[in-house]
Design an enzyme around this catalytic site. Structure first.
Site, short mmCIF file in Angstrom:
data_model
loop_
_atom_site.label_atom_id
_atom_site.label_comp_id
_atom_site.label_asym_id
_atom_site.label_seq_id
_atom_site.Cartn_x
_atom_site.Cartn_y
_atom_site.Cartn_z
N SER A 79 -10.08 -4.92 3.73
CA SER A 79 -9.42 -5.61 2.62
C SER A 79 -8.28 -6.45 3.16
O SER A 79 -7.83 -6.28 4.29
CB SER A 79 -8.90 -4.60 1.60
OG SER A 79 -7.68 -4.06 2.08
N LYS A 80 -7.83 -7.35 2.31
CA LYS A 80 -6.73 -8.23 2.73
C LYS A 80 -5.48 -7.41 3.02
O LYS A 80 -4.65 -7.80 3.83
CB LYS A 80 -6.47 -9.26 1.65
CG LYS A 80 -7.67 -10.16 1.42
CD LYS A 80 -7.36 -11.32 0.52
CE LYS A 80 -8.59 -12.23 0.46
NZ LYS A 80 -8.39 -13.43 -0.33
N ARG A 81 -5.35 -6.27 2.31
CA ARG A 81 -4.15 -5.47 2.52
C ARG A 81 -4.21 -4.60 3.78
O ARG A 81 -3.20 -4.09 4.24
CB ARG A 81 -3.90 -4.59 1.30
CG ARG A 81 -2.93 -5.25 0.31
CD ARG A 81 -3.04 -4.57 -0.98
NE ARG A 81 -4.48 -4.34 -1.21
CZ ARG A 81 -4.97 -3.60 -2.17
NH1 ARG A 81 -4.17 -2.98 -2.96
NH2 ARG A 81 -6.27 -3.46 -2.34
N ASP A 82 -5.40 -4.43 4.32
CA ASP A 82 -5.53 -3.60 5.53
C ASP A 82 -4.66 -4.11 6.67
O ASP A 82 -4.17 -3.34 7.47
CB ASP A 82 -6.99 -3.54 5.98
CG ASP A 82 -7.79 -2.55 5.16
OD1 ASP A 82 -7.18 -1.61 4.62
OD2 ASP A 82 -9.01 -2.74 5.03
#
Ligand code: GLU
Length: 512
Positions: A264-267
């Protein structure tokens, strides 16, 4: 130029994720391999999701990766405009065509009416109400109302959407170049909105109209778009464009470093690794992140790494230049299974590229990094520096982080080793060594080595007793290139100054 035409069609809704860059790369590789055209189309019809700066970010990211665009908002081309918000009239005209040929219809239901219907359905136990072939006749649209009523509503400027009339019950087939034959049941598909009340098209309409008008031959995109392909096939049919429908290739997911779940982009923020090509300055700290570029990656390494996330050459070869990728790439060798985002592998690629880089290229990168710190050095010094360091760094920043002592005083000594190795009773001997080294006139590595070795012999001291002292004294650390080479490069004056300060510091450490 062949008739192969591919497009990268990002929505400017934020920074471009690594998955997006990979999509762009695969499109680019196919275009270049087949002598085709690589198009950048900006899909910005969803005004609510529009993020200022995202379009520029996308362009900068592609440029950084070396993916040159043939047709697009900046380059122009025969099929423009290439920004969808500039093509509104085209979509309107095409939606009208579908109304006229009976494959789409006007829907007058207000948002309140739709909400109310959803509520009633929920109460009756149906939690997934869909506007589709089954419910269509009970809604307010040009299929359920009389033509007189429809004419009146239109004359009164009643707001409407235009929806696709999905066939009641049939199998929609598409042959995907990665996944093979894929089938969808039309009764599972909703009557997608094609044109919104504000006259703006949805993604589906704009995407299909543009792919057709821009003569796109291959649609290469992420797996998340596979379900939409059913509607896209129906749209091609509705327009009567089935004969020129592009080939589809849906790329596998990119998985988290653990291999479990979608990256994910937040990873990136969570794991402290870059999952975007470039940094993004968000409104808040949480929205900001760094990219591969700022992490100190060479774009060639990132491209090489990305190319192998979902594609394999069928050989053991891992290192590919962009030119080699263009030759080797093939859609048949794109995998179906998710590709694990292995950041250690990304770093390995970067290491390889740095090792392969010429001294000149590395100097060009290092000079601005030093200039930012107010440091300038001549090319001769920097050439030796990069030669000594280039096999020891992973990212560009390591040149400074692991080699700052070439440019400025040691900031910290390896105290643990000093406590073990520094014998205050030997200080007089080491003072003597310092004088001997000082007496050398612009020594090269060999001269320093000879001096140190004869000192060792004369005093019956081994490597383990002497080298750590010199190494930590001059560089602060036990790690690094040949200490003789470092000393030769720093010069006698500098080494003398450092050793003098170091011996004092070592005594303090010992006594502390
Ligand atoms: N605008 C879509 C996106 O953001 C394009 C999908 C496609 O390539 O059809 O990815």
């Amino acid at each position: 130029m062949s008739n192969v035409r591919v497009r990268f069609a990002p929505s400017p809704t934020g920074a471009l994720h690594i998955g997006g860059v990979r999509t762009a790369l695969y499109n680019y590789l196919l275009a270049r391999q087949l002598g085709g055209t690589f198009i950048l189309r900006i899909e910005d019809t969803d005004q609510n999701r529009y993020v200022p700066g995202a379009e520029d970010y996308i362009k900068e990211a592609l440029a950084w990766c070396g993916l040159t665009i043939d047709e697009g908002t900046e380059q122009g081309g025969d099929y423009g405009p290439y920004r969808q918000s500039d093509r509104k009239a085209i979509y309107l005209e095409h939606a009208q065509k579908l109304i006229d040929n009976g494959t789409a219809y006007y829907a007058f239901d207000t948002p309140e009416e739709l909400d109310a219907r959803r509520e009633t359905e929920k109460e009756a136990g149906n939690h997934n109400f869909r506007y589709d072939a089954a419910s269509r006749s009970s809604m307010r649209n040009s299929e359920s109302l009389s033509s007189k009523e429809v004419a009146q509503l239109l004359a009164a400027n009643t707001p409407y959407t235009i929806r696709l009339k999905v066939p009641t019950d049939e199998i929609v087939k598409v042959t995907d170049l990665v996944r093979g034959d894929v089938q969808f049941q039309s009764k599972e598909l909703d009557d997608k909105i094609l044109l919104k009340t504000d006259g703006m098209p949805t993604y589906h309409l704009a995407n299909i109209v543009d792919d057709h008008l821009m003569k796109i031959t291959h649609v290469i995109r992420g797996e998340e778009w596979l379900p939409s392909t059913a509607h896209h096939v129906l749209l091609y049919r509705a327009f009567g464009w089935e004969d020129t429908m592009p080939a589809f290739a849906h790329l596998p997911l990119i998985l988290k470093p653990t291999g479990k779940g979608k990256l994910s982009k937040r990873d990136g923020v969570k794991l402290g690794i870059p999952v975007f090509p470039l940094a993004w300055k968000g409104a808040t700290e949480e929205e900001s992140f760094t990219g591969f570029r700022e992490f100190g990656f060479d774009p060639r390494a990132m491209v090489n790494f990305m190319a192998l996330l979902g594609w394999n050459p069928g050989t053991e070869q891992e290192l590919f230049s962009l030119e080699e990728l263009i030759k080797a790439f093939s859609i048949e060798k794109i995998g179906k299974a998710g590709a694990r985002f292995d950041f250690d592998k990304a770093k390995w690629f970067n290491q390889q590229y740095i090792m392969q880089s010429s001294d000149e290229d590395l100097i060009t990168i290092i000079k601005p990094m030093l200039a930012e710190k107010g440091i300038t050095k001549d090319d001769a010094f920097l050439t030796t520096f990069v030669q000594l360091m280039k096999e020891r760094v992973v990212v560009y920043g390591d040149f400074w982080d692991s080699g700052y002592y070439f440019f400025t005083d040691v900031t910290a000594y390896d105290e643990k080793n000093i406590r073990k190795k520094w014998k205050p009773e030997n200080q007089a001997l080491f003072e003597d060594l310092r004088q001997q080294l000082k007496a050398l006139n612009s020594p090269d590595e060999a001269a320093v080595e000879t001096t140190v070795k004869s000192f060792m012999e004369a005093n019956g001291l081994g490597f383990g007793a002497v080298l750590p002292i010199l190494r930590i004294g001059v560089t602060g650390t036990m790690k690094g290139p040949s200490i003789f080479a470092v000393m030769a490069l720093l010069g006698t004056e500098e080494v003398d100054r450092r050793l003098e300060a170091a011996y004092a510091a070592f005594n303090a450490i010992k006594n502390g």
